[in-house]
Design a protein around this motif. Structure first.
Motif, PDB file in Angstrom:
ATOM      1  N   ASN A  21       0.894  -1.344   0.055  1.00  0.00           N
ATOM      2  CA  ASN A  21       0.082  -0.007  -0.139  1.00  0.00           C
ATOM      3  C   ASN A  21       0.803   1.451   0.006  1.00  0.00           C
ATOM      4  O   ASN A  21       0.474   2.229  -0.332  1.00  0.00           O
ATOM      5  CB  ASN A  21      -0.836  -0.233   1.326  1.00  0.00           C
ATOM      6  N   GLY A  25       0.327   0.482  -3.694  1.00  0.00           N
ATOM      7  CA  GLY A  25      -1.366   0.306  -3.629  1.00  0.00           C
ATOM      8  C   GLY A  25      -1.804  -0.804  -3.982  1.00  0.00           C
ATOM      9  O   GLY A  25      -0.974  -1.665  -4.775  1.00  0.00           O
ATOM     10  N   ASN A  57      -5.152   3.687   6.785  1.00  0.00           N
ATOM     11  CA  ASN A  57      -5.586   4.946   6.200  1.00  0.00           C
ATOM     12  C   ASN A  57      -5.738   6.185   6.913  1.00  0.00           C
ATOM     13  O   ASN A  57      -5.491   7.398   6.505  1.00  0.00           O
ATOM     14  CB  ASN A  57      -7.019   4.773   5.063  1.00  0.00           C
TER      15      ASN A  57
END
Length: 257
Positions: A21, A25, A57
């Motif tokens: 990520n 991603g 996130n």
């Protein structure tokens, strides 16, 4: 109760997802694939995968905001339709039959495979604020993005890149910042829906989240500048997606292994 092998696998998968990520991603593709491969029912895997996504996130959004690369207020016209779509998507995902959900996710993995192999190109404009091309079109795109994120999440970054490409000229870095904010905001109520429906394996969720935080830290401190890392990440994702597709559609059952 998960055995030591599975617990270790969850942490390691979280580490890899954190690396993926941070660098490229698509980490949720990896964790969801692993949960499927270890035999976790699709609806439980879908909910369990959400805690690490939420934690990572939130952390990423905070980092971007502190760096001055994320304007939270200006991002709300992306966030609001995404949130609405995500709530609908999660509600559908938690009520669908587990076997049907597994087949749907297996089919989506085929599209994710194409997306990883032929990743959309980011704009050369790295930090530009950009212009909105059409507010109605933009809202529809992000409503759909949110629905997909609430429904299954895996590969959401690819869809957000496509949505920004069609609806604005925002640069890569700011796109990534807004992407993290969108996912952070919708992930909390979505995760609550999965909790309410009893579709979270808590130990696995916590171990994945811990691994993702470790992976994010390692990527930022040691890995990001090493040559060839993104290419390695890409092929790790390809292998995991293929394994998930094969398992979902019973290919392993006919192989002499």
């Amino acid at each position: 109760m998960e055995n030591l092998f599975e617990m270790t696998a969850y942490v390691l998968a979280g580490v890899v997802a954190g690396l993926v990520n941070t660098l490229a991603g698509g980490g949720s593709i990896f964790t969801l694939s692993l949960l499927f491969f270890l035999g976790m029912p699709a609806h439980i895997a879908n909910g369990t995968n959400r805690l690490g996504i939420l934690v990572q996130n939130i952390s990423g959004s905070y980092t971007f905001q502190k760096s001055g690369l994320l304007d939270i207020q200006a991002s709300m016209h992306y966030v609001v339709p995404s949130l609405i779509g995500a709530l609908v998507g999660a509600s559908v995902a938690t009520d669908i039959e587990a076997d049907l959900l597994e087949m749907v996710v297996g089919g989506l993995m085929i599209f994710m495979l194409v997306g990883v192999l032929f990743e959309p190109k980011q704009k050369k404009n790295m930090v530009g604020v950009g212009r909105n091309k059409n507010h109605w079109l933009q809202s529809l795109f992000f409503l759909g993005v949110g629905f997909y994120g609430g429904f299954v999440q895996a590969g959401i970054g690819i869809l957000i890149i496509v949505a920004f490409s069609f609806t604005s000229s925002i640069g890569m870095i700011r796109s990534n910042a807004i992407k993290m904010l969108i996912i952070a905001i919708y992930s909390l109520p979505v995760f609550c829906i999965f909790i309410y429906k009893g579709q979270v394996a808590w130990l696995a969720a916590i171990l994945l989240a811990v691994g993702q935080l470790i992976g994010t830290w390692v990527a930022g401190k040691y890995v990001a500048k090493r040559p060839g890392v993104n290419k390695l990440v890409k092929w790790v994702l390809v292998v995991m997606i293929l394994a998930t597709i094969f398992k979902t559609f019973g290919v392993f059952a006919i192989l002499p292994i």
